[in-house]
Scaffold this motif. Structure first.
Motif, PDB file in Angstrom:
ATOM      1  N   ARG A  22      -5.160   5.575  -4.199  1.00 55.24           N
ATOM      2  CA  ARG A  22      -5.922   5.901  -2.995  1.00 55.24           C
ATOM      3  C   ARG A  22      -6.671   4.656  -2.546  1.00 55.24           C
ATOM      4  O   ARG A  22      -6.706   3.651  -3.260  1.00 55.24           O
ATOM      5  CB  ARG A  22      -6.927   7.025  -3.282  1.00 55.24           C
ATOM      6  N   ARG A  23      -7.314   4.769  -1.380  1.00 54.23           N
ATOM      7  CA  ARG A  23      -8.072   3.635  -0.854  1.00 54.23           C
ATOM      8  C   ARG A  23      -9.498   4.053  -0.530  1.00 54.23           C
ATOM      9  O   ARG A  23      -9.744   5.132   0.001  1.00 54.23           O
ATOM     10  CB  ARG A  23      -7.402   3.106   0.418  1.00 54.23           C
ATOM     11  N   TYR A  62       0.834  -1.212   0.000  1.00 48.30           N
ATOM     12  CA  TYR A  62       0.000   0.000   0.000  1.00 48.30           C
ATOM     13  C   TYR A  62       0.863   1.253   0.000  1.00 48.30           C
ATOM     14  O   TYR A  62       0.562   2.231  -0.698  1.00 48.30           O
ATOM     15  CB  TYR A  62      -0.919  -0.026   1.215  1.00 48.30           C
ATOM     16  N   THR A  79      -8.252  -0.393  -3.549  1.00 42.45           N
ATOM     17  CA  THR A  79      -7.204   0.574  -3.827  1.00 42.45           C
ATOM     18  C   THR A  79      -7.260   0.909  -5.307  1.00 42.45           C
ATOM     19  O   THR A  79      -7.302   0.005  -6.154  1.00 42.45           O
ATOM     20  CB  THR A  79      -5.821   0.008  -3.457  1.00 42.45           C
TER      21      THR A  79
END
Length: 240
Positions: free
Chosen positions: A55-56, A46, A61
């Motif tokens: 981004r998450r 990540y 993701t």
């Protein structure tokens, strides 16, 4: 699918979504590049993805991969060089009475009710104002990486909730919602300032602020925090 060879020894892959209406630019279509499988996105992977402009959202993701548009620019604040302007200093001082508390990542009805009020006031008609408890849980409470859920209280009342991820070289601001009936408080600005101070206390050089879109009022505010770097043409470079 494309195998991302920069993430050994695990094999992370990507898929491109079908077009969908853009949430920020009216009349535009958007597409996203999504990482799969979710369970391989741990803290190390990540952190690398964040540095590549991802981004998450919950366990997903992603990063924008639109056919004809490059308006979304991943941005991060250079923490050590940041100096608040006069307005930001006033906002910081105004909210010093707020008490921040780290919470468990479990459903809290008071948090959810504040979220619904915030969405109804700030993003009415955007879809998220109708989020069910399950959608709220998936969006903000599910995470496969190191995440902080922080609530802010003042005068014995819940004022704001923030979700922040911890990555190798910084913090990533996932989402913040706050009391919409107190616009003069500047809670959104205060929260970014608070996250900057948290970065400093943890010795982290960057605060990742998601995507900056110059033509979107919802996203343009990020340019108020300087100096910013943008991920453009595959590398981080200073903006402005």
């Amino acid at each position: 699918m494309t195998v991302l060879s920069d993430f050994p020894p695990r094999r992370v892959q990507f898929y491109l979504t079908a077009p969908y209406p853009c949430s920020y630019l009216p009349g535009q279509s958007a597409r996203s590049q999504v990482v799969t499988p979710n369970e391989l996105v741990d803290d190390a992977v990540y952190s690398q993805l964040i540095r590549a402009g991802f981004r998450r959202s919950g366990l997903y993701t992603y990063r924008p991969q639109c056919d004809q548009c490059r308006a979304c620019v991943p941005v991060r604040l250079m923490v050590e060089e940041f100096k608040p302007n006069r307005s930001q200093r006033r906002t910081w001082k105004r909210n010093q009475q707020l008490e921040a508390t780290l919470c468990e990542q479990v459903f809290d009805a008071k948090h959810y009710n504040l979220y619904r009020r915030y969405q109804a006031s700030r993003h009415a008609g955007g879809g998220m104002d109708q989020d069910s408890e399950d959608q709220y849980r998936q969006f903000l409470l599910q995470s496969g990486v190191s995440t902080l859920l922080v609530e802010f209280r003042g005068e014995n009342s819940l004022r704001m909730v923030s979700v922040v991820d911890v990555v190798e070289d910084g913090l990533s601001s996932v989402y913040t919602f706050f009391d919409p009936d107190m616009p003069q408080a500047g809670f959104g600005t205060y929260n970014i300032l608070w996250q900057i101070e948290l970065c400093r206390s943890m010795g982290l050089p960057y605060l990742y602020l998601g995507y900056w879109i110059a033509a979107s009022d919802k996203m343009a505010y990020k340019a108020n925090f300087q100096p910013l770097q943008g991920f453009v043409d595959g590398q981080w470079q200073r903006l402005g």
